[in-house]
Design a protein around this motif. Sequence first.
Motif, PDB file in Angstrom:
ATOM      1  N   LEU A 137      41.157 -16.153  29.449  1.00  0.00           N
ATOM      2  CA  LEU A 137      40.152 -16.641  30.379  1.00  0.00           C
ATOM      3  C   LEU A 137      39.472 -15.476  31.094  1.00  0.00           C
ATOM      4  O   LEU A 137      40.136 -14.563  31.577  1.00  0.00           O
ATOM      5  CB  LEU A 137      40.790 -17.579  31.404  1.00  0.00           C
ATOM      6  N   GLY A 138      38.153 -15.495  31.132  1.00  0.00           N
ATOM      7  CA  GLY A 138      37.382 -14.458  31.799  1.00  0.00           C
ATOM      8  C   GLY A 138      37.052 -13.267  30.920  1.00  0.00           C
ATOM      9  O   GLY A 138      36.271 -12.403  31.306  1.00  0.00           O
ATOM     10  N   SER A 139      37.628 -13.217  29.732  1.00  0.00           N
ATOM     11  CA  SER A 139      37.364 -12.096  28.833  1.00  0.00           C
ATOM     12  C   SER A 139      35.923 -12.137  28.338  1.00  0.00           C
ATOM     13  O   SER A 139      35.325 -13.197  28.189  1.00  0.00           O
ATOM     14  CB  SER A 139      38.308 -12.130  27.629  1.00  0.00           C
ATOM     15  N   VAL A 140      35.400 -10.938  28.069  1.00  0.00           N
ATOM     16  CA  VAL A 140      34.048 -10.809  27.544  1.00  0.00           C
ATOM     17  C   VAL A 140      34.151 -10.306  26.109  1.00  0.00           C
ATOM     18  O   VAL A 140      34.858  -9.330  25.837  1.00  0.00           O
ATOM     19  CB  VAL A 140      33.207  -9.848  28.410  1.00  0.00           C
ATOM     20  N   LEU A 141      33.466 -10.996  25.212  1.00  0.00           N
ATOM     21  CA  LEU A 141      33.504 -10.687  23.787  1.00  0.00           C
ATOM     22  C   LEU A 141      32.155 -10.148  23.336  1.00  0.00           C
ATOM     23  O   LEU A 141      31.110 -10.695  23.703  1.00  0.00           O
ATOM     24  CB  LEU A 141      33.840 -11.944  22.977  1.00  0.00           C
ATOM     25  N   LEU A 142      32.187  -9.101  22.523  1.00  0.00           N
ATOM     26  CA  LEU A 142      30.974  -8.538  21.945  1.00  0.00           C
ATOM     27  C   LEU A 142      30.939  -8.905  20.467  1.00  0.00           C
ATOM     28  O   LEU A 142      31.787  -8.469  19.688  1.00  0.00           O
ATOM     29  CB  LEU A 142      30.941  -7.017  22.114  1.00  0.00           C
ATOM     30  N   VAL A 164      23.681  -7.574  18.555  1.00  0.00           N
ATOM     31  CA  VAL A 164      24.893  -7.868  19.320  1.00  0.00           C
ATOM     32  C   VAL A 164      24.644  -9.063  20.231  1.00  0.00           C
ATOM     33  O   VAL A 164      23.520  -9.336  20.632  1.00  0.00           O
ATOM     34  CB  VAL A 164      25.384  -6.656  20.165  1.00  0.00           C
ATOM     35  N   GLN A 165      25.728  -9.759  20.509  1.00  0.00           N
ATOM     36  CA  GLN A 165      25.673 -10.868  21.456  1.00  0.00           C
ATOM     37  C   GLN A 165      26.929 -10.792  22.307  1.00  0.00           C
ATOM     38  O   GLN A 165      28.024 -10.579  21.786  1.00  0.00           O
ATOM     39  CB  GLN A 165      25.604 -12.204  20.722  1.00  0.00           C
ATOM     40  N   THR A 166      26.773 -10.973  23.604  1.00  0.00           N
ATOM     41  CA  THR A 166      27.890 -10.932  24.533  1.00  0.00           C
ATOM     42  C   THR A 166      28.179 -12.350  25.011  1.00  0.00           C
ATOM     43  O   THR A 166      27.262 -13.065  25.425  1.00  0.00           O
ATOM     44  CB  THR A 166      27.562 -10.028  25.740  1.00  0.00           C
ATOM     45  N   GLU A 167      29.458 -12.738  24.921  1.00  0.00           N
ATOM     46  CA  GLU A 167      29.871 -14.064  25.374  1.00  0.00           C
ATOM     47  C   GLU A 167      31.114 -13.936  26.240  1.00  0.00           C
ATOM     48  O   GLU A 167      31.918 -13.024  26.045  1.00  0.00           O
ATOM     49  CB  GLU A 167      30.141 -14.988  24.181  1.00  0.00           C
ATOM     50  N   GLN A 170      30.435 -18.909  27.231  1.00  0.00           N
ATOM     51  CA  GLN A 170      29.105 -18.786  27.816  1.00  0.00           C
ATOM     52  C   GLN A 170      28.414 -17.571  27.204  1.00  0.00           C
ATOM     53  O   GLN A 170      28.980 -16.472  27.209  1.00  0.00           O
ATOM     54  CB  GLN A 170      29.223 -18.598  29.322  1.00  0.00           C
ATOM     55  N   VAL A 171      27.221 -17.775  26.666  1.00  0.00           N
ATOM     56  CA  VAL A 171      26.445 -16.654  26.146  1.00  0.00           C
ATOM     57  C   VAL A 171      25.883 -15.898  27.343  1.00  0.00           C
ATOM     58  O   VAL A 171      25.181 -16.473  28.178  1.00  0.00           O
ATOM     59  CB  VAL A 171      25.303 -17.121  25.214  1.00  0.00           C
ATOM     60  N   VAL A 172      26.219 -14.617  27.432  1.00  0.00           N
ATOM     61  CA  VAL A 172      25.755 -13.781  28.530  1.00  0.00           C
ATOM     62  C   VAL A 172      24.446 -13.093  28.152  1.00  0.00           C
ATOM     63  O   VAL A 172      23.514 -13.019  28.941  1.00  0.00           O
ATOM     64  CB  VAL A 172      26.832 -12.735  28.911  1.00  0.00           C
ATOM     65  N   LEU A 212      16.130 -15.691  21.190  1.00  0.00           N
ATOM     66  CA  LEU A 212      15.378 -16.235  20.057  1.00  0.00           C
ATOM     67  C   LEU A 212      15.160 -17.737  20.153  1.00  0.00           C
ATOM     68  O   LEU A 212      14.338 -18.294  19.432  1.00  0.00           O
ATOM     69  CB  LEU A 212      16.076 -15.896  18.736  1.00  0.00           C
ATOM     70  N   ARG A 213      15.906 -18.384  21.037  1.00  0.00           N
ATOM     71  CA  ARG A 213      15.781 -19.842  21.157  1.00  0.00           C
ATOM     72  C   ARG A 213      15.230 -20.273  22.513  1.00  0.00           C
ATOM     73  O   ARG A 213      15.283 -21.441  22.861  1.00  0.00           O
ATOM     74  CB  ARG A 213      17.147 -20.480  20.900  1.00  0.00           C
ATOM     75  N   ASN A 214      14.754 -19.302  23.293  1.00  0.00           N
ATOM     76  CA  ASN A 214      14.140 -19.572  24.603  1.00  0.00           C
ATOM     77  C   ASN A 214      15.086 -20.223  25.611  1.00  0.00           C
ATOM     78  O   ASN A 214      14.654 -21.006  26.448  1.00  0.00           O
ATOM     79  CB  ASN A 214      12.872 -20.420  24.444  1.00  0.00           C
ATOM     80  N   PHE A 215      16.378 -19.902  25.521  1.00  0.00           N
ATOM     81  CA  PHE A 215      17.328 -20.380  26.518  1.00  0.00           C
ATOM     82  C   PHE A 215      17.520 -19.303  27.584  1.00  0.00           C
ATOM     83  O   PHE A 215      17.584 -18.119  27.271  1.00  0.00           O
ATOM     84  CB  PHE A 215      18.688 -20.700  25.892  1.00  0.00           C
ATOM     85  N   SER A 216      17.631 -19.724  28.825  1.00  0.00           N
ATOM     86  CA  SER A 216      17.965 -18.777  29.880  1.00  0.00           C
ATOM     87  C   SER A 216      19.458 -18.859  30.198  1.00  0.00           C
ATOM     88  O   SER A 216      20.006 -17.966  30.838  1.00  0.00           O
ATOM     89  CB  SER A 216      17.130 -19.039  31.135  1.00  0.00           C
ATOM     90  N   ALA A 217      20.109 -19.910  29.755  1.00  0.00           N
ATOM     91  CA  ALA A 217      21.562 -20.068  29.895  1.00  0.00           C
ATOM     92  C   ALA A 217      22.049 -20.987  28.780  1.00  0.00           C
ATOM     93  O   ALA A 217      21.333 -21.910  28.375  1.00  0.00           O
ATOM     94  CB  ALA A 217      21.915 -20.665  31.256  1.00  0.00           C
ATOM     95  N   LEU A 218      23.275 -20.699  28.289  1.00  0.00           N
ATOM     96  CA  LEU A 218      23.833 -21.516  27.214  1.00  0.00           C
ATOM     97  C   LEU A 218      25.357 -21.394  27.240  1.00  0.00           C
ATOM     98  O   LEU A 218      25.896 -20.295  27.132  1.00  0.00           O
ATOM     99  CB  LEU A 218      23.304 -21.042  25.859  1.00  0.00           C
TER     100      LEU A 218
END
Length: 155
Positions: free
Chosen positions: A51-56, A69-72, A87-89, A96-102
């Motif tokens: 929990l709370g970890s950040v994945l690249l 790269v994508q950070t989640e 959560q996509v950071v 590319l999909r016009n999301f500001s949060a996902l």
Amino acid sequence: MVVKTKQDQITVGVAVEALWKAMALDAVIVIPKIMSSIVRSIDVIEGDGGLGSVLLFNLATYSVESNRVQTEKIVELDESQYRYALQVVKGPALTLRNFSALTSFFQLRKMGEQETLVDMKVEYETEKEEANSGEIAMQPVTSYIQLLEKYLLES
């Protein structure tokens, strides 16, 4: 901007414990195997994988370097309830999909010895809402579960 949600369910023919392990505990190993044309590798860049970890996510499909790269972030990890959320950071899933949060949420429920019900939910924000934004946000989540099922059945 308003947070919107899209929900769906899928039943898979694998035991809840096996699906949970592949999805939440072994994701950094399993995702590059089941999505090798998209994800080359995943590195834990913050935390211990919990929990709370950040994945690249090191991506294979984009020619533009900023999209490689994508950070989640793991924002929910509850083994007793089989609840998991990412959560996509930063990355192409947003840009590319016009999301500001996902954020993608998963709730697994045992239906039988070799059957699991997966409740899936995506929460998203967009600058410009389109008629199919919910479907666009949900499609990768559904595909992920289907690929996990296929991988576990073949293993």
